[in-house]
Design an enzyme around this catalytic site. Structure first.
Site, PDB file in Angstrom:
ATOM      1  N   TYR A  87       0.539  -1.102   0.297  1.00 50.93           N
ATOM      2  CA  TYR A  87      -0.249  -0.164  -0.122  1.00 50.93           C
ATOM      3  C   TYR A  87       0.461   1.313   0.138  1.00 50.93           C
ATOM      4  CZ  TYR A  87      -4.417  -2.567   0.953  1.00 50.93           C
ATOM      5  OH  TYR A  87      -5.421  -3.531   1.381  1.00 50.93           O
TER       6      TYR A  87
ATOM      7  N   TYR B  23      -0.322 -10.318   0.674  1.00 51.71           N
ATOM      8  CA  TYR B  23       0.756  -9.788   1.128  1.00 51.71           C
ATOM      9  C   TYR B  23       0.225  -9.972   2.328  1.00 51.71           C
ATOM     10  CZ  TYR B  23      -3.188  -6.564   2.972  1.00 51.71           C
ATOM     11  OH  TYR B  23      -4.206  -5.955   3.131  1.00 51.71           O
TER      12      TYR B  23
ATOM     13  N   ARG C 140      -2.815 -12.314   3.713  1.00 55.25           N
ATOM     14  CA  ARG C 140      -5.081 -11.565   3.410  1.00 55.25           C
ATOM     15  C   ARG C 140      -4.488 -11.819   1.577  1.00 55.25           C
ATOM     16  NH1 ARG C 140      -8.019  -7.885   4.949  1.00 55.25           N
ATOM     17  NH2 ARG C 140      -9.192  -9.569   3.357  1.00 55.25           N
TER      18      ARG C 140
ATOM     19  N   HIS D 134      -7.398  -8.052  -2.534  1.00 56.82           N
ATOM     20  CA  HIS D 134      -8.661  -7.829  -1.825  1.00 56.82           C
ATOM     21  C   HIS D 134      -8.899  -6.310  -2.205  1.00 56.82           C
ATOM     22  CE1 HIS D 134      -6.438  -7.115   1.224  1.00 56.82           C
ATOM     23  NE2 HIS D 134      -7.176  -5.877   1.734  1.00 56.82           N
TER      24      HIS D 134
ATOM     25  N   HIS E  53     -11.227  -2.822  -1.485  1.00 58.73           N
ATOM     26  CA  HIS E  53     -11.706  -1.927   0.112  1.00 58.73           C
ATOM     27  C   HIS E  53     -12.636  -1.161  -0.686  1.00 58.73           C
ATOM     28  CE1 HIS E  53      -9.172  -3.001   2.693  1.00 58.73           C
ATOM     29  NE2 HIS E  53      -8.167  -2.875   2.064  1.00 58.73           N
TER      30      HIS E  53
END
Lengths: 233, 191
Positions: free
Chosen positions: A104, A143, A153, A156, A158
């Site tokens: 991120y 990640y 995770r 995905h 958000h």
């Protein structure tokens, strides 16, 4: 004024606040019994946003930089529906994600994977009159996270939505079909009702796949439905 | 028509700022907005009393006349077109938050009741799989608070105080802390 409230949550179809497998919930979830809140005028109203807030390219996360981001380009589209299957038009949809390496663009993300100078990972759009939205982006990477040993995770996106009132506010995550990390993920599995849970998995869609450009994924989002009768206020 | 099960909520996670910060709104009023300018600030803490630096409050309130900027508010009251009523307020590294707004007017409640002035809050953070709802009331509205139909639903009177922001002496500034857990756990609503 007659107030029509929103339907209460069916147990199991939404996460409980305390979900010990998700360790961050342990110290941050309420411990006392929640107080049942009748839906008054305060609850059944909510913010309406002007379309001037969103630019014409804000739904395309691959734009806005000198070059194209690294990764598998995808088109994510779907409809926003209310609990009776009717489209929710003109509602704001916000999206954020990591890049193709699973990193991120955030100071606290120290995962040892490269940032992409051509990718910020944020987009937004309004649904059209039929409740349709569309984003163009790249497929996010998986990640690691420190929730549990060797925790990863699933890939995905958000999503954040408002809908017609403060009671329809929804933040969720969209997953990809066939991801082997999904069955292992405490966040995805916080919902016990399998049919509700599977709403969070998008479907590959050849119809919205664009030749020589990008794969299409469909992700319909269902907001809370409304009671049939006024509460007599 | 068949009823659809809503899409489940998932946590905003630790990096929500990427997607949500563009709409940060910590000053809800414009110059032309009518009403008393107020500042609401506080600190958000977890079950260990530690500050929560990665949360976001979303607030929703009526204008000074007690009218919402929404089509379903059909009250016969003047509407302040300069006031939208929505704020998005992040916590900082020390768990503190602050926003400026106008004090909302009273709005109708269930039956023929009148609600005391209040602000509805949706609170999201890493660790919350679904946002929690709570409300802010005002300490200088003691009479209205005493008959508020929602505050009256809270069984333990002592817990009602967790929803009442305390007005500073001589200034239109309110203090309202949020405790996710502990003896002073804030009242959260099943909405």
């Amino acid at each position: 004024m007659d107030i029509v409230g929103y339907r209460r949550i069916v147990p199991g179809t939404q996460p409980e606040y305390l979900h010990p497998a998700y360790t961050s919930s342990v110290k941050r979830s309420p411990t006392k019994k929640l107080v049942q809140l009748p839906h008054t005028l305060t609850e059944v109203t909510g913010p309406m946003f002007g379309h001037d807030k969103v630019g014409p390219d804000d739904h395309d996360l691959t734009k806005g930089h000198a070059g194209a981001p690294i990764g598998e380009r995808i088109i994510v589209s779907g409809r926003v529906l209310d609990g009776d299957g009717r489209p929710v038009p003109n509602t704001l949809v916000e999206l954020w994600q990591c890049n193709a390496t699973g990193r991120y663009r955030h100071a606290n993300d120290q995962h040892d994977a490269p940032l992409d100078p051509n990718f910020d990972g944020a987009g937004r759009s309004f649904t059209d009159a039929e409740g349709n939205y569309k984003f163009i982006t790249i497929k996010p990477g998986a990640y690691p996270w420190r929730n549990h040993f060797n925790g990863w995770r699933p890939q995905h996106l958000h999503f954040s939505l408002f809908g017609p009132s403060f009671m329809t506010r929804l933040v969720t995550q969209m997953y990809f079909p066939g991801d082997p990390l999904i069955p292992l993920d405490p966040i995805f599995n916080c919902v016990t009702d399998a049919r509700a849970r599977d709403r969070m998995i998008s479907t590959f869609d050849i119809e919205t796949t664009v030749p020589d450009f990008a794969l299409g994924y469909r992700f319909d989002i269902v907001l809370r439905g409304r009671d049939a009768t006024p509460m007599g206020m | 028509m068949s009823k659809l099960t809503p899409t489940p909520s998932q946590t905003v996670g630790p990096y929500y700022s990427i997607g949500l910060n563009w709409l940060i709104t910590t000053d809800l009023a414009r110059d032309a907005t009518t009403g008393e300018r107020i500042v609401v600030s506080g600190r958000l803490t977890d079950g260990d009393g530690a500050p929560i630096p990665d949360a976001v409050l979303e607030v929703w309130q009526a204008d000074a006349n007690g009218r919402y900027a929404h089509a379903e508010d059909t009250q016969d009251k003047p509407k302040d077109a300069t006031f939208k009523g929505f704020g998005r307020v992040p916590t900082d590294k020390d768990g503190n938050f602050v926003f400026t707004t106008i004090k909302p007017g009273a709005v109708p409640g269930p039956g023929n009741s009148l609600q005391a002035p209040h602000i509805l809050v949706a609170l999201s953070m890493r660790g919350l799989l679904r946002h929690v709802y709570t409300r802010i009331y005002f300490s200088d509205e003691a009479a209205a608070n005493a008959t508020d139909p929602i505050l009256g639903l809270i069984d333990e009177p002592a817990r009602r105080a967790t929803l009442v922001a305390q007005r500073a002496k001589g200034a239109a500034e309110y203090r309202w802390d949020i405790a996710m857990q502990g003896t002073g756990e804030t009242v959260f609503f099943d909405a």
